[in-house]
Design an enzyme around this catalytic site. Sequence first.
Site, PDB file in Angstrom:
ATOM      1  N   ASN A   1      15.472   7.993  36.541  1.00 41.68           N
ATOM      2  CA  ASN A   1      16.074   9.214  35.996  1.00 41.68           C
ATOM      3  C   ASN A   1      15.625  10.429  36.766  1.00 41.68           C
ATOM      4  OD1 ASN A   1      14.531  11.397  34.228  1.00 41.68           O
ATOM      5  ND2 ASN A   1      13.373   9.472  34.087  1.00 41.68           N
TER       6      ASN A   1
ATOM      7  N   PHE B   1      14.362  17.738  32.774  1.00 46.86           N
ATOM      8  CA  PHE B   1      14.030  18.476  31.542  1.00 46.86           C
ATOM      9  C   PHE B   1      15.247  19.202  30.956  1.00 46.86           C
ATOM     10  CE2 PHE B   1       9.320  19.289  32.966  1.00 46.86           C
ATOM     11  CZ  PHE B   1       9.026  17.963  32.723  1.00 46.86           C
TER      12      PHE B   1
ATOM     13  N   SER C   1       6.167  14.973  35.541  1.00 44.99           N
ATOM     14  CA  SER C   1       7.542  14.564  35.825  1.00 44.99           C
ATOM     15  C   SER C   1       7.847  14.818  37.296  1.00 44.99           C
ATOM     16  CB  SER C   1       8.526  15.350  34.962  1.00 44.99           C
ATOM     17  OG  SER C   1       9.820  15.208  35.504  1.00 44.99           O
TER      18      SER C   1
ATOM     19  N   ASN D   1      10.710  15.323  38.453  1.00 44.35           N
ATOM     20  CA  ASN D   1      12.045  15.927  38.567  1.00 44.35           C
ATOM     21  C   ASN D   1      12.080  17.448  38.441  1.00 44.35           C
ATOM     22  OD1 ASN D   1      13.192  13.344  38.833  1.00 44.35           O
ATOM     23  ND2 ASN D   1      12.946  13.045  36.633  1.00 44.35           N
ATOM     24  N   THR D   2      10.920  18.074  38.324  1.00 39.47           N
ATOM     25  CA  THR D   2      10.856  19.538  38.373  1.00 39.47           C
ATOM     26  C   THR D   2      10.032  19.887  39.604  1.00 39.47           C
ATOM     27  OG1 THR D   2      11.023  19.790  35.983  1.00 39.47           O
ATOM     28  CG2 THR D   2      10.015  21.616  37.181  1.00 39.47           C
TER      29      THR D   2
ATOM     30  N   LYS E   1      -0.405  14.602  30.133  1.00 40.96           N
ATOM     31  CA  LYS E   1       0.293  13.375  30.570  1.00 40.96           C
ATOM     32  C   LYS E   1       0.306  13.328  32.091  1.00 40.96           C
ATOM     33  CE  LYS E   1       4.547  10.750  29.916  1.00 40.96           C
ATOM     34  NZ  LYS E   1       5.740  10.595  29.087  1.00 40.96           N
TER      35      LYS E   1
ATOM     36  N   ASN F   1       3.439   8.707  33.235  1.00 40.13           N
ATOM     37  CA  ASN F   1       4.846   9.089  33.372  1.00 40.13           C
ATOM     38  C   ASN F   1       5.547   8.104  34.335  1.00 40.13           C
ATOM     39  OD1 ASN F   1       7.233  10.748  33.368  1.00 40.13           O
ATOM     40  ND2 ASN F   1       5.905  12.490  32.868  1.00 40.13           N
TER      41      ASN F   1
ATOM     42  N   GLY G   1       6.271   0.615  31.113  1.00 44.04           N
ATOM     43  CA  GLY G   1       6.565  -0.812  31.232  1.00 44.04           C
ATOM     44  C   GLY G   1       6.099  -1.650  30.071  1.00 44.04           C
TER      45      GLY G   1
HETATM   46  C1  FMN Z   1      15.532   8.957  30.902  1.00 46.55           C
HETATM   47  C2  FMN Z   1      14.078   9.303  30.799  1.00 46.55           C
HETATM   48  C3  FMN Z   1      13.694  10.598  30.523  1.00 46.55           C
HETATM   49  C4  FMN Z   1      12.359  10.924  30.407  1.00 46.55           C
HETATM   50  N1  FMN Z   1      12.009  12.203  30.120  1.00 46.55           N
HETATM   51  C5  FMN Z   1      10.702  12.512  29.951  1.00 46.55           C
HETATM   52  C6  FMN Z   1      10.327  13.812  29.571  1.00 46.55           C
HETATM   53  O1  FMN Z   1      11.160  14.692  29.342  1.00 46.55           O
HETATM   54  N2  FMN Z   1       9.000  14.079  29.446  1.00 46.55           N
HETATM   55  C7  FMN Z   1       8.025  13.127  29.654  1.00 46.55           C
HETATM   56  O2  FMN Z   1       6.839  13.416  29.502  1.00 46.55           O
HETATM   57  N3  FMN Z   1       8.379  11.867  29.999  1.00 46.55           N
HETATM   58  C8  FMN Z   1       9.670  11.558  30.157  1.00 46.55           C
HETATM   59  N4  FMN Z   1      10.022  10.286  30.505  1.00 46.55           N
HETATM   60  C9  FMN Z   1       8.947   9.298  30.797  1.00 46.55           C
HETATM   61  C10 FMN Z   1       8.609   8.433  29.598  1.00 46.55           C
HETATM   62  O3  FMN Z   1       8.097   9.192  28.536  1.00 46.55           O
HETATM   63  C11 FMN Z   1       7.580   7.362  29.990  1.00 46.55           C
HETATM   64  O4  FMN Z   1       6.371   7.998  30.349  1.00 46.55           O
HETATM   65  C12 FMN Z   1       8.045   6.510  31.158  1.00 46.55           C
HETATM   66  O5  FMN Z   1       9.421   6.251  31.089  1.00 46.55           O
HETATM   67  C13 FMN Z   1       7.295   5.179  31.210  1.00 46.55           C
HETATM   68  O6  FMN Z   1       7.504   4.447  30.030  1.00 46.55           O
HETATM   69  P1  FMN Z   1       8.615   3.257  29.937  1.00 46.55           P
HETATM   70  O7  FMN Z   1       8.384   2.367  31.111  1.00 46.55           O
HETATM   71  O8  FMN Z   1       8.334   2.628  28.620  1.00 46.55           O
HETATM   72  O9  FMN Z   1       9.928   3.924  29.982  1.00 46.55           O
HETATM   73  C14 FMN Z   1      11.365   9.934  30.604  1.00 46.55           C
HETATM   74  C15 FMN Z   1      11.755   8.615  30.874  1.00 46.55           C
HETATM   75  C16 FMN Z   1      13.090   8.286  30.963  1.00 46.55           C
HETATM   76  C17 FMN Z   1      13.477   6.866  31.245  1.00 46.55           C
END
Ligand code: FMN
Length: 367
Positions: A116, A120, A182, A184-185, A222, A251, A303
């Site tokens: 992704n 934000f 993140s 993405n910023t 985080k 993250n 994961g």
């Molecule tokens: C589509 C998407 C958007 C996310 N947006 C945020 C976010 O706005 N802020 C944040 O701290 N983490 C964000 N994350 C990260 C998740 O909170 C998490 O740390 C990361 O996806 C790893 O966990 P997972 O493997 O269970 O997805 C995002 C993840 C995904 C997939």
Amino acid sequence: MYKLFFNLVFKRMDPEKAHYLAFRWIRLAARTPVLRTFVAAALAPRYKELRTEALGLRMHGPFGLAAGFDKNAIAIDGMTMLGFDHIEIGTVTGEPQPGNPKKRLFRLVQDRALINRMGFNNEGSLAVAARLASRNPVFRTTVGVNIGKTKVVPEEEAVGDYVKSTERLAAFADYLVVNVSSPNTPGLRNLQATEALRPLLTAVREAADRTVRARHVPLLVKIAPDLADEDVDAVADLAVELGLDGIIATNTTISRAGLRTRGDVVNETGGLSGAPLKERSLEVLRRLYARVGDKITLVGVGGVENAEDAWQRILAGATLVQGYSAFIYEGPFYARAIHKGLAARLNNSPHATLADAVGADVKKVSA
Ligand SMILES: Cc1cc2nc3c(=O)[nH]c(=O)nc-3n(C[C@H](O)[C@H](O)[C@H](O)COP(=O)(O)O)c2cc1C
């Protein structure tokens, strides 16, 4: 059943559209009292042995929803209904912003992963604070509020932007998370360097204390899985030094190592989440626990697909565990299966309580 539905419906849809469709159904179900009661009774964690205290808060279970799924605090009740015991909303930024242009969310089905670059997208701290203020207090859920930097705010003014969000949101937060990880910023992850992180966390702590005097609002940071090991140690040391309440690891990653999926999608810019992140997130968590022990609360995310993954996070030092990507692939029984499997694992383990199991693997190695 869900897998069939996923393959027939969601898989054929644009991932972001599928997200909003599922979101709408979850909210609708949560607003229908009979359905809500029925679903919550079936899915909410109800295992006495999983009751735990973390961050000074009483929880029914350790597993919650990671940030990013409910950026605007719209589906707290719905996701609670599905069995997530805490819901981390956000990332919320000081000002509203649309996020990056679409398409910005991609599925890597073979890898059970997502990429992704949402950037934000959120309604901003004022609107989200108003929504949280209007929540029905009857529905108690642990709500974490994750804050980040507004894209157009220059890096030098980042602290002010986080402080603005803190002042608006801290009163509604059971815990507050400073997101500096993140991908993405632009420039955000530079805030993980201790020279930048120290003044940021100090200012947010002060703002939270100034705004909410009646209680201590736990503050967490985080971090990214892409930090070098020395930098993970440096953040851990800083967190202890500043008296932070916790660290969330991790993250999404910018790494694309070890993917099975082939084709252009792998090269999409953004953060990779889901199964391929498992190993590194676990490694970072273990490293953090070895460094900070029980001094601060660790939250394991990245994961986590099933109860065994969640159990491994607990043994590696996590008091709380979160998930996001696997929910997309596993469906509505995801959180329930994790709590159920955790209760079984705890009961079959030598640990009397969940708290005893936290970090047990790391303690064993260092003993
Ligand atoms: C589509 C998407 C958007 C996310 N947006 C945020 C976010 O706005 N802020 C944040 O701290 N983490 C964000 N994350 C990260 C998740 O909170 C998490 O740390 C990361 O996806 C790893 O966990 P997972 O493997 O269970 O997805 C995002 C993840 C995904 C997939």
